[in-house]
Design a protein around this motif. Structure first.
Motif, mmCIF file in Angstrom:
data_model
loop_
_atom_site.group_PDB
_atom_site.id
_atom_site.type_symbol
_atom_site.label_atom_id
_atom_site.label_comp_id
_atom_site.label_asym_id
_atom_site.label_seq_id
_atom_site.Cartn_x
_atom_site.Cartn_y
_atom_site.Cartn_z
ATOM 1 N N UNK A 171 8.960 23.815 100.678
ATOM 2 C CA UNK A 171 8.671 22.485 101.094
ATOM 3 C C UNK A 171 9.929 21.866 100.214
ATOM 4 N N UNK A 172 10.095 22.768 98.736
ATOM 5 C CA UNK A 172 11.003 22.123 97.923
ATOM 6 C C UNK A 172 12.569 21.945 98.405
ATOM 7 N N UNK A 173 12.770 22.682 99.301
ATOM 8 C CA UNK A 173 14.198 22.659 99.973
ATOM 9 C C UNK A 173 14.242 21.618 100.795
ATOM 10 N N UNK A 174 14.148 20.210 100.450
ATOM 11 C CA UNK A 174 14.166 18.864 100.990
ATOM 12 C C UNK A 174 15.412 18.324 100.525
ATOM 13 N N UNK A 175 16.093 17.512 101.646
ATOM 14 C CA UNK A 175 17.247 16.747 101.521
ATOM 15 C C UNK A 175 17.138 15.320 101.993
ATOM 16 N N UNK A 176 17.994 14.372 101.497
ATOM 17 C CA UNK A 176 18.111 12.834 101.756
ATOM 18 C C UNK A 176 18.854 12.996 102.973
ATOM 19 N N UNK A 177 20.118 13.773 103.027
ATOM 20 C CA UNK A 177 21.144 13.586 104.164
ATOM 21 C C UNK A 177 21.289 14.876 104.978
ATOM 22 N N UNK A 210 14.681 22.613 85.823
ATOM 23 C CA UNK A 210 15.834 22.088 85.181
ATOM 24 C C UNK A 210 16.557 20.986 85.761
ATOM 25 N N UNK A 211 16.830 21.106 87.189
ATOM 26 C CA UNK A 211 17.318 20.215 87.900
ATOM 27 C C UNK A 211 16.798 18.967 88.064
ATOM 28 N N UNK A 212 15.260 19.057 88.235
ATOM 29 C CA UNK A 212 14.304 17.865 88.382
ATOM 30 C C UNK A 212 14.379 17.163 86.932
ATOM 31 N N UNK A 213 14.238 17.790 85.855
ATOM 32 C CA UNK A 213 14.126 17.141 84.529
ATOM 33 C C UNK A 213 15.719 16.528 84.492
ATOM 34 N N UNK A 214 16.854 17.222 84.813
ATOM 35 C CA UNK A 214 18.207 16.762 84.641
ATOM 36 C C UNK A 214 18.178 15.292 85.488
ATOM 37 N N UNK A 215 17.866 15.345 86.559
ATOM 38 C CA UNK A 215 17.833 14.157 87.775
ATOM 39 C C UNK A 215 17.174 12.810 87.110
ATOM 40 N N UNK A 216 15.858 13.057 86.409
ATOM 41 C CA UNK A 216 15.147 12.268 85.974
ATOM 42 C C UNK A 216 15.789 11.603 84.769
ATOM 43 N N UNK A 217 16.300 12.525 83.674
ATOM 44 C CA UNK A 217 16.827 12.056 82.616
ATOM 45 C C UNK A 217 18.149 11.140 82.761
ATOM 46 N N UNK A 218 19.102 11.664 83.707
ATOM 47 C CA UNK A 218 20.239 11.193 84.110
ATOM 48 C C UNK A 218 20.035 9.766 84.639
ATOM 49 N N UNK A 219 18.770 9.435 85.476
ATOM 50 C CA UNK A 219 18.926 8.194 86.060
ATOM 51 C C UNK A 219 17.281 7.574 85.848
ATOM 52 N N UNK A 222 15.187 6.254 88.918
ATOM 53 C CA UNK A 222 15.604 5.202 89.337
ATOM 54 C C UNK A 222 16.382 5.647 90.715
ATOM 55 N N UNK A 223 16.984 6.811 90.658
ATOM 56 C CA UNK A 223 17.739 7.313 91.873
ATOM 57 C C UNK A 223 16.998 7.950 92.532
ATOM 58 N N UNK A 224 16.487 7.515 94.073
ATOM 59 C CA UNK A 224 15.472 8.240 94.983
ATOM 60 C C UNK A 224 16.235 9.333 95.737
ATOM 61 N N UNK A 225 16.696 10.437 95.059
ATOM 62 C CA UNK A 225 17.030 11.503 95.787
ATOM 63 C C UNK A 225 16.159 12.749 95.516
ATOM 64 N N UNK A 226 16.514 13.760 96.133
ATOM 65 C CA UNK A 226 15.842 15.163 95.651
ATOM 66 C C UNK A 226 16.588 16.061 94.723
#
Length: 278
Positions: A171-177, A210-219, A222-226
């Motif tokens: 389920x983690x392989x989910x995309x917005x586009x 690490x990607x989850x952490x980085x995405x949250x830390x970067x934005x 507030x940026x609602x992508x996976x």
């Protein structure tokens, strides 16, 4: 008792966090509790339901409840808002202690899945404990609610996800586009129809946190992508081997530098305003 002090301290911490989360939601005019499945199904045409049995699901994709009861006990992300001297807090802490010891839990949670998100039918306190502990996955007895295929963007994207799920089992392989999964397959050196093996799944899941952490830390959330969206974006310039050898703070910098591309995932027509422009 072993873990008792740790558990009660954690309850106080997440209780304070939950109250902040509720206030923030109210300030933004959003729901101050977990989503309710019946609201998500409103005005939707349902084709059928599919029993998936016991599968492993990502905790961060558990977003709501199947029934209304106990919603007032949780923040939008299932953190506990009941006071520390309440019966709820006592039950919550006992579940947490069971989770941290060999006793464990007797059964998996039970939930419905709709459009790739999970709504708890049985096990809300356990979900709350899992989220407070920072757990990434849990076992669940899942019933999938299948929408009728329409041209609605979220439904089209979901049917594309189901095709991808047959290849990945995740389920983690989910995309917005749409079309992003093929880009991921290509970055891994696979054809579009390649079916993942256990090694592929382990490699992807190992590098996702690490990607989850980085995405949250970067934005700041507030940026609602996976996280998979973010990974595919960086794979346009870096190999998978390069990314998995980076520290989370290095990934954060890369995502910050790629902010225009990331915003375009949500809005293909997005254009950055040049610095100093009126």
């Amino acid at each position: 008792m072993r873990f008792e002090n740790e558990v009660w301290l954690r309850y106080h911490q997440v209780h304070a966090q939950a109250k902040k989360e509720v206030r923030k939601a109210e300030d933004l005019g959003l729901e101050n509790c977990p989503k309710e499945l019946k609201n998500e199904l409103e005005n939707r045409k349902i084709e059928n339901t599919v029993d998936l049995g016991i599968i492993e699901i990502p905790v961060n994709q558990i977003v709501g409840t199947a029934v209304f009861d106990e919603k007032d006990l949780y923040s939008p992300d299932f953190l506990p808002i009941a006071s520390a001297d309440s019966p709820f807090a006592e039950l919550w802490c006992q579940l947490y202690m069971d989770y941290l010891t060999d006793k464990g839990w007797d059964a998996p949670i039970r939930c419905f899945e709709f459009l790739g998100r999970f709504y708890v039918q049985d096990g809300k306190k356990r979900v709350s404990v899992l989220k407070a502990h920072g757990s990434t996955v849990t076992e669940a007895i899942v019933t999938r609610i299948m929408p009728v295929l329409t041209q609605d963007e979220d439904v089209v994207r979901y049917y594309e996800f189901l095709d991808n799920y047959e290849k990945t089992g995740l389920y983690q392989v989910a995309f917005t586009r749409s079309g992003s999964f093929e880009k991921l397959q290509n970055a891994f050196g696979h054809d579009a129809d390649y079916v993942w093996n256990d090694s592929d799944r382990f490699s992807f899941l190992f590098n996702l946190p690490p990607m989850v952490y980085a995405l949250h830390a970067a934005f700041d959330g507030q940026l609602h992508i996976t996280a998979a969206d973010a990974m595919v974006t960086l794979l346009e310039e870096y190999s998978f081997n390069e990314l998995r050898n980076m520290q989370p703070w290095d990934l954060t910098k890369l995502l910050q530098n790629s902010w225009v591309k990331l915003y375009k995932i949500l809005d293909p027509d997005f254009e950055a305003v040049p610095v100093g422009a009126a």
